[in-house]
Each structure stands twice: as C-alpha cells, then as structure tokens.
Scaffold this motif. Sequence first.
Motif, PDB file in Angstrom:
ATOM      1  N   GLN A 184       1.344  -1.453  -0.098  1.00 44.59           N
ATOM      2  CA  GLN A 184      -0.249  -0.031  -0.464  1.00 44.59           C
ATOM      3  C   GLN A 184       1.209   0.953  -0.037  1.00 44.59           C
ATOM      4  OE1 GLN A 184      -2.613   0.240   2.422  1.00 44.59           O
ATOM      5  NE2 GLN A 184      -4.062   2.373   2.503  1.00 44.59           N
ATOM      6  N   SER A 185       0.402   2.747  -0.705  1.00 46.87           N
ATOM      7  CA  SER A 185       0.978   3.533  -0.536  1.00 46.87           C
ATOM      8  C   SER A 185       0.161   4.303  -0.394  1.00 46.87           C
ATOM      9  CB  SER A 185       1.425   3.696  -2.536  1.00 46.87           C
ATOM     10  OG  SER A 185       2.461   4.941  -2.454  1.00 46.87           O
ATOM     11  N   GLY A 232      -2.317   7.856  -1.602  1.00 46.85           N
ATOM     12  CA  GLY A 232      -3.298   7.511  -1.671  1.00 46.85           C
ATOM     13  C   GLY A 232      -3.766   8.766  -1.292  1.00 46.85           C
ATOM     14  N   ASP A 250      -7.510   4.827  -1.709  1.00 49.74           N
ATOM     15  CA  ASP A 250      -6.523   3.645  -0.869  1.00 49.74           C
ATOM     16  C   ASP A 250      -5.854   3.378  -2.426  1.00 49.74           C
ATOM     17  OD1 ASP A 250      -6.847   3.498   1.485  1.00 49.74           O
ATOM     18  OD2 ASP A 250      -7.940   2.084   1.180  1.00 49.74           O
ATOM     19  N   VAL A 251      -4.086   3.106  -2.573  1.00 53.45           N
ATOM     20  CA  VAL A 251      -4.038   2.430  -3.575  1.00 53.45           C
ATOM     21  C   VAL A 251      -2.957   1.799  -3.455  1.00 53.45           C
ATOM     22  CG1 VAL A 251      -1.464   3.859  -5.840  1.00 53.45           C
ATOM     23  CG2 VAL A 251      -3.464   5.100  -4.418  1.00 53.45           C
ATOM     24  N   TYR A 252      -2.474   0.403  -4.098  1.00 53.02           N
ATOM     25  CA  TYR A 252      -1.760  -0.587  -4.033  1.00 53.02           C
ATOM     26  C   TYR A 252      -1.028  -0.561  -5.267  1.00 53.02           C
ATOM     27  CZ  TYR A 252      -5.043  -1.128  -0.034  1.00 53.02           C
ATOM     28  OH  TYR A 252      -6.142  -1.159   0.818  1.00 53.02           O
ATOM     29  N   VAL A 281       1.705   4.348 -11.947  1.00 55.18           N
ATOM     30  CA  VAL A 281       2.018   6.116 -10.718  1.00 55.18           C
ATOM     31  C   VAL A 281       2.641   7.484 -11.683  1.00 55.18           C
ATOM     32  CG1 VAL A 281       4.032   6.382  -9.605  1.00 55.18           C
ATOM     33  CG2 VAL A 281       3.406   4.722  -9.578  1.00 55.18           C
ATOM     34  N   LEU A 319      -1.768   8.461 -11.839  1.00 45.82           N
ATOM     35  CA  LEU A 319      -2.027   8.975 -11.245  1.00 45.82           C
ATOM     36  C   LEU A 319      -1.529   9.944 -10.666  1.00 45.82           C
ATOM     37  CD1 LEU A 319      -2.333   5.675  -8.440  1.00 45.82           C
ATOM     38  CD2 LEU A 319      -4.160   6.792 -10.244  1.00 45.82           C
ATOM     39  N   LYS A 370     -10.159   1.812  -4.376  1.00 51.68           N
ATOM     40  CA  LYS A 370      -9.325   1.069  -4.332  1.00 51.68           C
ATOM     41  C   LYS A 370      -8.506   0.969  -4.817  1.00 51.68           C
ATOM     42  CE  LYS A 370     -10.385  -1.406   0.649  1.00 51.68           C
ATOM     43  NZ  LYS A 370      -9.912  -1.164   1.345  1.00 51.68           N
ATOM     44  N   THR A 371      -7.190   1.452  -5.643  1.00 53.47           N
ATOM     45  CA  THR A 371      -6.868   1.126  -6.447  1.00 53.47           C
ATOM     46  C   THR A 371      -5.426   0.636  -6.934  1.00 53.47           C
ATOM     47  OG1 THR A 371      -7.322   3.131  -7.400  1.00 53.47           O
ATOM     48  CG2 THR A 371      -5.343   2.783  -8.949  1.00 53.47           C
ATOM     49  N   VAL A 407      -1.889  -0.179  -9.189  1.00 54.12           N
ATOM     50  CA  VAL A 407      -1.389   0.045  -9.797  1.00 54.12           C
ATOM     51  C   VAL A 407      -0.464  -1.718 -10.369  1.00 54.12           C
ATOM     52  CG1 VAL A 407       0.916   1.471 -11.101  1.00 54.12           C
ATOM     53  CG2 VAL A 407      -1.184   1.926  -9.472  1.00 54.12           C
TER      54      VAL A 407
END
Length: 417
Positions: free
Chosen positions: A32-33, A37, A43-45, A293, A296, A310-311, A313
């Motif tokens: 998770q980043s 995010g 939420d970004v993973y 990335v 985004l 919830k994304t 990449v």
Amino acid sequence: MNALSTLAVTLDDVVAAQELLEGIIAKTPIEQSRALGQMVGGDVYFKCENLQRAGSFKVRGAYVRMARLSDEEKRAGVVAASAGNHAQGVASAAKRLGIRARIYMPLGVALPKLQATRSHGAEVVLHGHNVDEALAEAKRYADETGAVFVHPFDNADVVAGQGTIGLEILEQVPEVDTILMGVGGGGLLAGVSVAVKAKAAELGREIRVIGVQAENAAAYPPSLAADAVVPLPKVATMADGIAVGLPGQIPFSIIRELVDDVVTVSEDSLARALIFLLERAKLVVEPAGAVGVAALMDGKLAELGIHPKKTVVILSGGNIDPMLMLKVIQRGLSAAGRFLTVRMMLDDRPGSLATISRIIAENDANVTGVDHTRVGGSIAMGDVAITIDMETKGHEHSDQVLRALRAEGFQPIVIHV
C-alpha cells in the motif's frame, strides 16, 4: 452469447495458466502507498512485479507458452528477440524447462540486461540497432531452423500467462475497483482485463481497467480510434519496455472490447514517478513499470471522471540500467523543481562568483557544480559565462532563488528546472 466467451483468451485459459505456473513464478506482494493515496484521495496499492523472478511479469507468459510446446517443438528449441524483459523471461523459462534458447538483442542493449539474459543459460546474439531489426532476424532464424518463435505479446498463451496477475490482484485486494498498468504491445493489459472483467461479471460489480502509455510511444489511442491496429512512424521514450510501435492483433482484439480507457503520460511525468517510487516506496522500478504511478500523479483518472476508492497499479518490471537511472533521477529532480541549472554572463572581475554563491547560500539552495568559461563564440571580451547546478526544494524554492539573483542585478537563464 457472452462477449467474454468469444475472445481469443478466456477466463478458463487464464485459470489454466495459473495452475501451470503454480510453484514456478513468485506470487508477488501487494504494497500500500499511503503517500500516493493521499495525493489521489483513496487507497492505492502496488502489485510488485518488479520483484518477480527475472525482474518482470514477462516470465509468466513466456513459461506458459513454452511449457505447452510439443516434445518435438521443445527439441527444436526456441528463439526470441528483446531489449530486456522478454529476453530474460524466455531465458529463465527455457532454463526451467530444459529448452535450448537463442535470444536476439540489439547491439546497443544495456550491459546488465545482456548479462542477466546470458546468466540464465540462453545463447545471446547481438544483431541490429533496434528491437525491430533483432525481431526480424529472430523470425528469419525460426523459419530457417524450425526453432519456435516466442512472441513477446501477440500469442494467446502469452496473454493468458500475463492475465494471472489479474487473478492474484483479486485475491490480494478483493475490493479493488480500478487497476492501472503500462501497455506496449498489449499482452499484459489484455490478459489482466480478461481475468478481471470476467471475475467482476461473476461478482456482479464493476472493476475498471486502464492502460497507460508513454506519449511518444502511444500506438493504442489511434488504433482504438480507428478500430484497427495503426503503426506509429516512430517511438521515442525512456520506457523501453513499452516502446512498441504496433499493437499485437490478439491483444488489440481483447483490449478494444474490455479495457475502459488508455491514457498517456510524458517523459517528465515518468521521471517524477520513478523518483517517487525510490524515495517514498523504496522500490526500484523501470520506466515502463512506473507509467501507472505517473498517470495517478498527473491526475489522469480525475480527468476521466474516475474517483476510485481502491486502486491497484501494476509495477510491471524493475530491470533498469544504472546509467539510465542516473539520467532519470536528474530529469526527475529537474521536473520536480529540485534541481536547478542556470547560466549567467558576468563581467570578469574578482568577487562576482563569491556574490552569487552568497545569494544562493542565503536562500538555502545547495550548489553541486560550477562551470566558469572565459572563451566561446557568444562570450565577449572581458566577460565570463558561469553555469551553476544547484539542489532546490521545489518549484517555489527555485523561483525564490531566481528572484534573489535578479534582485542583485544578475540575469540568470534557466537551463534546467
């Protein structure tokens, strides 16, 4: 009839590929980043295929394709052409399967990629000045000898193998609603979209799949607009892993049916994304692996009216030449306003450089290099040209330094910022 069932690759194909790859490839982690995010609001993973065996997702499709060869085909050996990731994927899979592999790579290929491919036991032949020339020679060799040509993306088994990443994402982040990834020829995007869209239909919900291309190597937008593959006259990008001028027919036929959108990012955006991944995520990713990335960070989803919760990449690879990394880091710092280079013409008298150094220091910038030149076509007698490299803290800080220099009567010309 369900449109998904009429495509060249189906969910059943991807599931079968996953079973074939069990114990062969790594189930790469999800990270998770929080920093990204916070930037995008959700939420970004990261799906870390940069940590995959051989350094990229390519080994998945290569292994599936080669494992399904007949015994006679395996004895004939395989041949491929690549500047990096596909070469390593084929070489790694061939070693595992005990198949003789011959890989054509262009003459200017990065030394680490050449050494890595050879380390897997493949025979490497340097040919041509680009991948297209190496590809043509690989196909000629296949026709001449009967070796099986392993295409990097335009093959159903290869697409199915790459699609296994989509199944893993759904297991690791069940509530994902948006998935981004880079696209060159289209094998990864096509495979993941088959897996994800079919599973989403079973679950009765929507999962968006977005492809990302470097703007100077973006063959998919014009191809999708024309509803036919359209070759680019030229590709020029640091993201060599997706520097493909002609989409594959099989991936294209899937992508036009399933993928929600394909967006593009600039070279500066790519460089900023790589810096972000190094600094904030502690991940080494090659340019092709960082395009999602970059998208985004550039707000590309918001431009499409998409605001995901919830994304994921896909960081598709980590095989970056250290020399390229040095250039990318400098470009990324410049693009982020953290590396400023200025050139000034001064009277050649004592104290001028000391005054400039004082101004820069008082404004909390750090000088990293100075070039002091008295001769040259544009330098008048009694003048001196000074070029100064300095570290700054962003665009606002760079502007502050420039204003301070101008307030003292200097006329800095910005070369990099």
